[in-house]
Design a protein around this motif. Structure first.
Motif, PDB file in Angstrom:
ATOM      1  N   ASN A 122      23.776  21.991  42.739  1.00 36.19           N
ATOM      2  CA  ASN A 122      23.269  22.844  41.795  1.00 36.19           C
ATOM      3  C   ASN A 122      23.988  22.699  40.228  1.00 36.19           C
ATOM      4  OD1 ASN A 122      21.843  25.152  40.819  1.00 36.19           O
ATOM      5  ND2 ASN A 122      23.618  26.390  40.801  1.00 36.19           N
ATOM      6  N   ILE A 123      25.059  22.208  40.411  1.00 43.04           N
ATOM      7  CA  ILE A 123      25.727  21.694  39.048  1.00 43.04           C
ATOM      8  C   ILE A 123      25.087  20.403  38.439  1.00 43.04           C
ATOM      9  CG2 ILE A 123      28.014  20.935  37.873  1.00 43.04           C
ATOM     10  CD1 ILE A 123      29.487  22.845  39.477  1.00 43.04           C
ATOM     11  N   MET A 124      25.030  19.620  39.489  1.00 39.33           N
ATOM     12  CA  MET A 124      24.247  18.405  38.984  1.00 39.33           C
ATOM     13  C   MET A 124      22.907  18.394  38.740  1.00 39.33           C
ATOM     14  SD  MET A 124      23.925  14.774  41.223  1.00 39.33           S
ATOM     15  CE  MET A 124      22.867  15.335  42.433  1.00 39.33           C
ATOM     16  N   ASP A 125      22.121  19.353  39.290  1.00 40.64           N
ATOM     17  CA  ASP A 125      20.895  19.694  38.810  1.00 40.64           C
ATOM     18  C   ASP A 125      20.832  20.136  37.314  1.00 40.64           C
ATOM     19  OD1 ASP A 125      18.054  20.138  39.368  1.00 40.64           O
ATOM     20  OD2 ASP A 125      18.479  22.281  39.411  1.00 40.64           O
ATOM     21  N   LYS A 126      21.571  21.073  36.724  1.00 36.44           N
ATOM     22  CA  LYS A 126      21.518  21.788  35.850  1.00 36.44           C
ATOM     23  C   LYS A 126      22.196  20.595  34.568  1.00 36.44           C
ATOM     24  CE  LYS A 126      22.207  26.468  36.983  1.00 36.44           C
ATOM     25  NZ  LYS A 126      20.749  26.886  36.415  1.00 36.44           N
ATOM     26  N   PHE A 127      23.042  19.859  35.076  1.00 34.64           N
ATOM     27  CA  PHE A 127      23.487  18.566  34.247  1.00 34.64           C
ATOM     28  C   PHE A 127      22.466  17.752  33.988  1.00 34.64           C
ATOM     29  CE2 PHE A 127      25.438  14.405  34.381  1.00 34.64           C
ATOM     30  CZ  PHE A 127      26.150  14.551  33.030  1.00 34.64           C
ATOM     31  N   LEU A 128      21.540  17.567  35.077  1.00 33.29           N
ATOM     32  CA  LEU A 128      20.454  16.278  34.676  1.00 33.29           C
ATOM     33  C   LEU A 128      19.298  17.060  33.744  1.00 33.29           C
ATOM     34  CD1 LEU A 128      20.415  14.396  38.000  1.00 33.29           C
ATOM     35  CD2 LEU A 128      21.226  13.535  35.804  1.00 33.29           C
ATOM     36  N   GLN A 129      19.178  18.278  34.030  1.00 30.65           N
ATOM     37  CA  GLN A 129      18.065  19.162  33.269  1.00 30.65           C
ATOM     38  C   GLN A 129      18.508  18.914  31.827  1.00 30.65           C
ATOM     39  OE1 GLN A 129      17.177  22.988  34.443  1.00 30.65           O
ATOM     40  NE2 GLN A 129      17.278  22.571  36.530  1.00 30.65           N
ATOM     41  N   TYR A 130      19.966  19.160  31.704  1.00 31.14           N
ATOM     42  CA  TYR A 130      20.350  19.082  30.199  1.00 31.14           C
ATOM     43  C   TYR A 130      20.221  17.820  29.638  1.00 31.14           C
ATOM     44  CZ  TYR A 130      23.707  19.217  26.506  1.00 31.14           C
ATOM     45  OH  TYR A 130      24.264  19.316  24.881  1.00 31.14           O
ATOM     46  N   LEU A 131      20.738  16.725  30.301  1.00 33.78           N
ATOM     47  CA  LEU A 131      20.474  15.468  29.883  1.00 33.78           C
ATOM     48  C   LEU A 131      19.254  15.032  29.500  1.00 33.78           C
ATOM     49  CD1 LEU A 131      23.318  13.467  31.732  1.00 33.78           C
ATOM     50  CD2 LEU A 131      23.621  14.511  29.637  1.00 33.78           C
ATOM     51  N   LYS A 132      18.320  15.323  30.371  1.00 32.78           N
ATOM     52  CA  LYS A 132      16.715  15.188  30.171  1.00 32.78           C
ATOM     53  C   LYS A 132      16.394  15.822  29.006  1.00 32.78           C
ATOM     54  CE  LYS A 132      12.390  14.964  32.578  1.00 32.78           C
ATOM     55  NZ  LYS A 132      11.728  15.557  33.817  1.00 32.78           N
ATOM     56  N   THR A 133      16.825  16.953  28.779  1.00 38.49           N
ATOM     57  CA  THR A 133      16.207  17.558  27.469  1.00 38.49           C
ATOM     58  C   THR A 133      16.836  16.893  26.236  1.00 38.49           C
ATOM     59  OG1 THR A 133      16.319  19.786  28.480  1.00 38.49           O
ATOM     60  CG2 THR A 133      16.382  19.802  26.184  1.00 38.49           C
ATOM     61  N   GLU A 134      17.920  16.402  26.448  1.00 35.24           N
ATOM     62  CA  GLU A 134      18.382  15.703  25.175  1.00 35.24           C
ATOM     63  C   GLU A 134      18.474  14.188  25.140  1.00 35.24           C
ATOM     64  OE1 GLU A 134      20.356  17.222  22.995  1.00 35.24           O
ATOM     65  OE2 GLU A 134      20.282  18.939  23.986  1.00 35.24           O
ATOM     66  N   ASN A 135      17.356  13.720  25.997  1.00 37.47           N
ATOM     67  CA  ASN A 135      17.083  12.166  26.294  1.00 37.47           C
ATOM     68  C   ASN A 135      18.217  11.351  26.330  1.00 37.47           C
ATOM     69  OD1 ASN A 135      14.244  12.241  26.615  1.00 37.47           O
ATOM     70  ND2 ASN A 135      13.815  12.376  24.360  1.00 37.47           N
ATOM     71  N   ILE A 136      19.131  11.679  27.202  1.00 33.80           N
ATOM     72  CA  ILE A 136      20.339  10.935  27.172  1.00 33.80           C
ATOM     73  C   ILE A 136      20.314  10.185  28.845  1.00 33.80           C
ATOM     74  CG2 ILE A 136      22.889  10.884  27.585  1.00 33.80           C
ATOM     75  CD1 ILE A 136      22.968  13.390  25.629  1.00 33.80           C
ATOM     76  N   ALA A 137      20.313   9.067  28.707  1.00 37.05           N
ATOM     77  CA  ALA A 137      20.320   8.210  30.016  1.00 37.05           C
ATOM     78  C   ALA A 137      21.508   8.473  31.097  1.00 37.05           C
ATOM     79  CB  ALA A 137      20.077   6.913  29.804  1.00 37.05           C
ATOM     80  N   ALA A 138      21.149   8.241  32.108  1.00 40.01           N
ATOM     81  CA  ALA A 138      22.344   8.747  33.162  1.00 40.01           C
ATOM     82  C   ALA A 138      22.583   7.657  34.376  1.00 40.01           C
ATOM     83  CB  ALA A 138      22.345   9.987  33.765  1.00 40.01           C
ATOM     84  N   VAL A 139      23.421   7.415  34.728  1.00 41.17           N
ATOM     85  CA  VAL A 139      23.678   6.289  35.959  1.00 41.17           C
ATOM     86  C   VAL A 139      24.552   7.172  36.885  1.00 41.17           C
ATOM     87  CG1 VAL A 139      24.256   4.365  36.843  1.00 41.17           C
ATOM     88  CG2 VAL A 139      23.155   4.370  34.431  1.00 41.17           C
ATOM     89  N   TYR A 140      24.079   7.477  38.074  1.00 40.97           N
ATOM     90  CA  TYR A 140      25.193   8.097  39.059  1.00 40.97           C
ATOM     91  C   TYR A 140      26.228   7.000  39.537  1.00 40.97           C
ATOM     92  CZ  TYR A 140      26.252  10.922  43.183  1.00 40.97           C
ATOM     93  OH  TYR A 140      26.960  11.548  44.154  1.00 40.97           O
ATOM     94  N   SER A 141      27.184   7.547  39.900  1.00 39.52           N
ATOM     95  CA  SER A 141      28.285   7.021  40.538  1.00 39.52           C
ATOM     96  C   SER A 141      28.396   6.004  41.179  1.00 39.52           C
ATOM     97  CB  SER A 141      29.514   8.107  40.580  1.00 39.52           C
ATOM     98  OG  SER A 141      30.784   7.356  40.802  1.00 39.52           O
ATOM     99  N   SER A 142      29.379   5.254  41.593  1.00 38.43           N
ATOM    100  CA  SER A 142      29.495   4.166  42.370  1.00 38.43           C
ATOM    101  C   SER A 142      29.016   4.530  43.958  1.00 38.43           C
ATOM    102  CB  SER A 142      31.093   3.485  42.515  1.00 38.43           C
ATOM    103  OG  SER A 142      31.557   2.843  41.513  1.00 38.43           O
ATOM    104  N   SER A 143      27.845   3.639  44.230  1.00 40.63           N
ATOM    105  CA  SER A 143      27.232   3.871  45.653  1.00 40.63           C
ATOM    106  C   SER A 143      27.154   2.462  46.194  1.00 40.63           C
ATOM    107  CB  SER A 143      25.987   4.662  45.336  1.00 40.63           C
ATOM    108  OG  SER A 143      26.208   6.015  45.039  1.00 40.63           O
ATOM    109  N   GLY A 144      26.346   2.458  47.384  1.00 36.61           N
ATOM    110  CA  GLY A 144      25.956   1.178  47.726  1.00 36.61           C
ATOM    111  C   GLY A 144      26.796   1.062  49.106  1.00 36.61           C
TER     112      GLY A 144
END
Length: 411
Positions: free
Chosen positions: A283-305
């Protein structure tokens, strides 16, 4: 009094702050080549490994079109000032080529925290042992090696520089910018903030980065944002013990977002992530991404693979079972955009072994940010109990600076 307040809001609303960000993009970090920093350079495919085509295929099928490939400086250039390692560059080129076949773009990220290890000892970039010339030399050679790939989104000069002491980060970054532009005039150059790229202390530690100069005007500023109590992204304690709440991510990212607007800069949150052990983190991540999308700030999820699938933050399937984070992330991938316009290739200017990279001009002195920001209708407000005007952390000579307690993260 109410009329005066409404008039004040109207006047601010008529002249909104606008950052020059691209359309919202959501990417994924494919880790593995940056791990085991105590084994440097280490043995390829034993102590570390680069992403496989299987991993690229998985995230492509999930809709991702941007990936970050982290690497260690000591592995791609085993001797300062020397040639790049042929095997390491070949491994990275394979990943870039796999991504290109799937119309995916790539960020190359040096994961060294502002340091280079020699004989088991870490030296800060800018010191006598690891000069800015050494740093610029490596990036010039990397840019020469990858400038021919049209799907290079950008070069991340250094992940999470911190405690740089007298060797200020912004001057080292300017050296690297200058050297890259001798070889590649097309790709973005990504500048991580100081103090672990912490967005919540951006004004204290990274405000001076706004004076960096790029002749191609393609700088992107990078912050890392995690939501646990110590900012480390390790999530060693439970949701409740971390004292997290729905808008933790928004609150931490907001000073960075406001700085981008104030200075008309482009931004990216190059690392963020949540564990898979409590749905409230999603839920925190969802709201965080909503905010970044509103601000047009790109995002890259942390180390995975695949190599890091055992990490609770990883989004890669564990024992064939999909992770809960992936569904939340996918809901934003569909709305992310990477421009598909044909890229005009430019002639490369390759620096010769005899050429010297000139030091940059002195940077201007930073100025203090405003004492507060007024949020206007249609913008994001923090809910109670932290609602209302958001006051960023300011520089001050009368208080002790707030620093992150987190150490450099190892997956």
């Amino acid at each position: 009094m109410r009329i005066i307040i409404l008039l004040f809001i109207f006047l601010f609303n008529s002249r909104p702050l606008i950052a020059q960000n691209d359309a919202f993009i959501l990417g994924m970090t494919l880790g593995g080549a940056e791990i085991n920093e105590n084994q440097l350079p280490g043995v390829l495919n034993e102590h570390y490994q680069y992403p496989t085509e299987e991993e690229i295929t998985y995230y492509h099928q999930k809709g991702f079109r941007l990936i970050t490939i982290p690497f260690k400086w000591e592995r791609v250039q085993k001797s300062l000032g020397g040639d790049l390692d042929y095997v390491e560059i070949g491994e990275i080129r394979k990943v870039v080529s796999w991504a290109a076949k799937r119309n995916m773009q790539v960020i190359l990220c040096m994961n060294n925290a502002g340091r280079y290890r020699k004989y088991g000892v870490e030296y800060i970039v800018g010191s006598l042992a690891v000069s800015r010339q050494d740093f610029a030399d490596c990036w010039n050679k990397l840019a020469n090696a990858f400038a021919g790939y049209d799907n290079i989104y950008g070069y991340n000069l250094m992940a999470e520089p911190h405690d740089m002491q007298a060797f200020d980060w912004q001057t080292s970054a300017q050296w690297a910018i200058n050297s890259i532009r001798l070889a590649d005039k097309r790709s973005r150059i990504i500048i991580s903030g100081n103090n672990y790229a912490a967005p919540e202390t951006w004004y204290d530690y990274s405000d001076q980065l706004k004076y960096l100069k790029d002749p191609q005007d393609k700088l992107v500023y990078n912050a890392h944002c995690y939501f646990d109590f110590d900012y480390s992204g390790k999530y060693l304690f439970s949701y409740d013990q971390n004292q997290a709440w729905d808008s933790t991510g928004i609150q931490r990212a907001m000073p960075f977002a406001q700085w981008l607007k104030q200075n008309n800069k482009k931004g990216i949150v190059g690392q963020f992530g949540v564990p898979d052990n409590d749905a409230r983190w999603l839920n925190i991540m969802d709201k965080f991404l909503q905010y970044l999308k509103t601000e047009n700030i790109a995002a890259v999820y942390s180390s995975s693979g695949k190599k890091l699938s055992g990490n609770i933050v990883s989004s890669y399937p564990l024992a064939g079972i999909e992770r809960p984070q992936i569904k939340t992330l996918q809901s934003y991938v569909s709305g992310s955009v990477i421009a598909q316009q044909p890229i005009q290739k430019t002639e490369k200017n390759v620096i010769t072994t005899d050429a010297k990279i000139k030091p940059p001009l002195p940077l201007s002195e930073p100025s203090d940010p405003p004492s507060f920001f007024l949020f206007l209708p249609g913008t994001t407000l923090l809910p109670e109990p932290n609602g209302g005007l958001y006051k960023p952390v300011l520089k001050s000579t009368t208080r002790e600076k707030v620093t992150r307690e987190a150490k450099y993260r190892n997956p």
